[in-house]
Design a protein around this motif. Sequence first.
Motif, short mmCIF file in Angstrom:
data_model
loop_
_atom_site.label_atom_id
_atom_site.label_comp_id
_atom_site.label_asym_id
_atom_site.label_seq_id
_atom_site.Cartn_x
_atom_site.Cartn_y
_atom_site.Cartn_z
N UNK A 48 -42.68 39.72 -1.53
CA UNK A 48 -43.57 39.86 -2.69
C UNK A 48 -42.99 39.10 -3.89
N UNK A 49 -43.84 38.26 -4.49
CA UNK A 49 -43.45 37.52 -5.68
C UNK A 49 -42.68 36.25 -5.42
N UNK A 50 -42.38 35.96 -4.17
CA UNK A 50 -41.62 34.75 -3.82
C UNK A 50 -42.56 33.67 -3.28
N UNK A 51 -42.09 32.42 -3.31
CA UNK A 51 -42.88 31.29 -2.83
C UNK A 51 -43.24 31.48 -1.36
N UNK A 52 -44.50 31.19 -1.04
CA UNK A 52 -44.96 31.32 0.35
C UNK A 52 -45.67 30.07 0.84
N UNK A 53 -46.30 29.34 -0.07
CA UNK A 53 -47.06 28.14 0.30
C UNK A 53 -47.03 27.18 -0.88
N UNK A 54 -47.52 25.97 -0.65
CA UNK A 54 -47.56 24.94 -1.70
C UNK A 54 -48.97 24.37 -1.76
N UNK A 55 -49.43 24.13 -2.98
CA UNK A 55 -50.72 23.48 -3.17
C UNK A 55 -50.51 22.38 -4.21
N UNK A 56 -51.02 21.18 -3.89
CA UNK A 56 -50.90 20.06 -4.82
C UNK A 56 -52.30 19.53 -5.12
N UNK A 57 -52.48 19.20 -6.39
CA UNK A 57 -53.75 18.63 -6.82
C UNK A 57 -53.48 17.31 -7.52
N UNK A 58 -54.54 16.68 -7.98
CA UNK A 58 -54.38 15.45 -8.73
C UNK A 58 -53.66 15.71 -10.05
N UNK A 59 -53.66 16.96 -10.52
CA UNK A 59 -53.03 17.32 -11.79
C UNK A 59 -51.60 17.82 -11.64
N UNK A 61 -48.49 20.14 -8.89
CA UNK A 61 -48.10 20.85 -7.67
C UNK A 61 -47.74 22.27 -8.07
N UNK A 62 -48.15 23.23 -7.27
CA UNK A 62 -47.89 24.63 -7.59
C UNK A 62 -47.47 25.39 -6.34
N UNK A 63 -46.68 26.41 -6.58
CA UNK A 63 -46.32 27.31 -5.49
C UNK A 63 -47.38 28.40 -5.41
N UNK A 64 -47.61 28.87 -4.22
CA UNK A 64 -48.46 30.04 -3.99
C UNK A 64 -47.49 31.16 -3.62
N UNK A 65 -47.56 32.25 -4.36
CA UNK A 65 -46.62 33.36 -4.17
C UNK A 65 -47.22 34.42 -3.26
N UNK A 66 -46.36 35.08 -2.53
CA UNK A 66 -46.81 36.18 -1.68
C UNK A 66 -47.12 37.39 -2.56
N UNK A 67 -48.35 37.90 -2.50
CA UNK A 67 -48.70 39.07 -3.31
C UNK A 67 -48.04 40.34 -2.80
N UNK A 68 -47.66 40.34 -1.53
CA UNK A 68 -46.97 41.47 -0.90
C UNK A 68 -46.00 40.91 0.14
N UNK A 69 -45.10 41.74 0.59
CA UNK A 69 -44.16 41.33 1.63
C UNK A 69 -44.79 41.51 3.01
N UNK A 70 -44.36 40.65 3.94
CA UNK A 70 -44.87 40.77 5.30
C UNK A 70 -44.42 39.62 6.16
N UNK A 71 -44.96 39.61 7.39
CA UNK A 71 -44.68 38.53 8.32
C UNK A 71 -45.95 37.74 8.56
N UNK A 72 -45.88 36.43 8.36
CA UNK A 72 -47.03 35.56 8.55
C UNK A 72 -47.43 35.59 10.02
N UNK A 73 -48.72 35.86 10.26
CA UNK A 73 -49.21 35.84 11.64
C UNK A 73 -50.07 34.61 11.91
N UNK A 74 -50.51 33.94 10.82
CA UNK A 74 -51.29 32.72 10.99
C UNK A 74 -51.33 31.94 9.69
N UNK A 75 -51.07 30.65 9.78
CA UNK A 75 -51.30 29.75 8.66
C UNK A 75 -52.64 29.07 8.89
N UNK A 76 -53.35 28.75 7.83
CA UNK A 76 -54.67 28.14 7.97
C UNK A 76 -54.55 26.64 8.18
N UNK A 77 -54.58 26.21 9.44
CA UNK A 77 -54.48 24.79 9.78
C UNK A 77 -55.65 24.00 9.20
N UNK A 78 -56.81 24.63 9.08
CA UNK A 78 -57.99 23.93 8.55
C UNK A 78 -57.77 23.49 7.11
#
Length: 123
Positions: A48-59, A61-78
């Motif tokens: 919770x509160x730590x970096x989990x993913x990255x998103x970059x735009x034309x403006x 780059x930002x980190x996406x933080x985990x809103x809660x703790x857990x184990x990733x069961x699937x990343x969205x390949x799409x």
Amino acid sequence: MTLYFTKDHEWISVEGDTATVGITDYAQSQLGDVVFVEVPPAGTSVEKGKEAAVVESVKAASDVYAPVSGEVIEGNAAVEADPSLVNTAPESDGWFFKLKLTNTAELDGLLDDAGYKAFVETL
């Protein structure tokens, strides 16, 4: 299914002990055109509160933080293959990852829809 939000502009949809995480419509509108997304692979532990993913735009780059703790069961390949999904469907098809919750008590500190909307109005 229950929907929660963070002040870092992530949303989390919870069903049982499984959750789907993405960024809010407000967040994608602030980023502009999203050009790159990196999601965590299945098996990754997030805190919770730590970096989990990255998103970059034309403006920016930002980190996406985990809103809660857990184990990733699937990343969205799409969304990695087509980052524009974050702009066109941020709170549906543009999700980042799904996880198995390890501490449901962490949901207590998150905002509901009305609370998040009130928070965004102060920005």
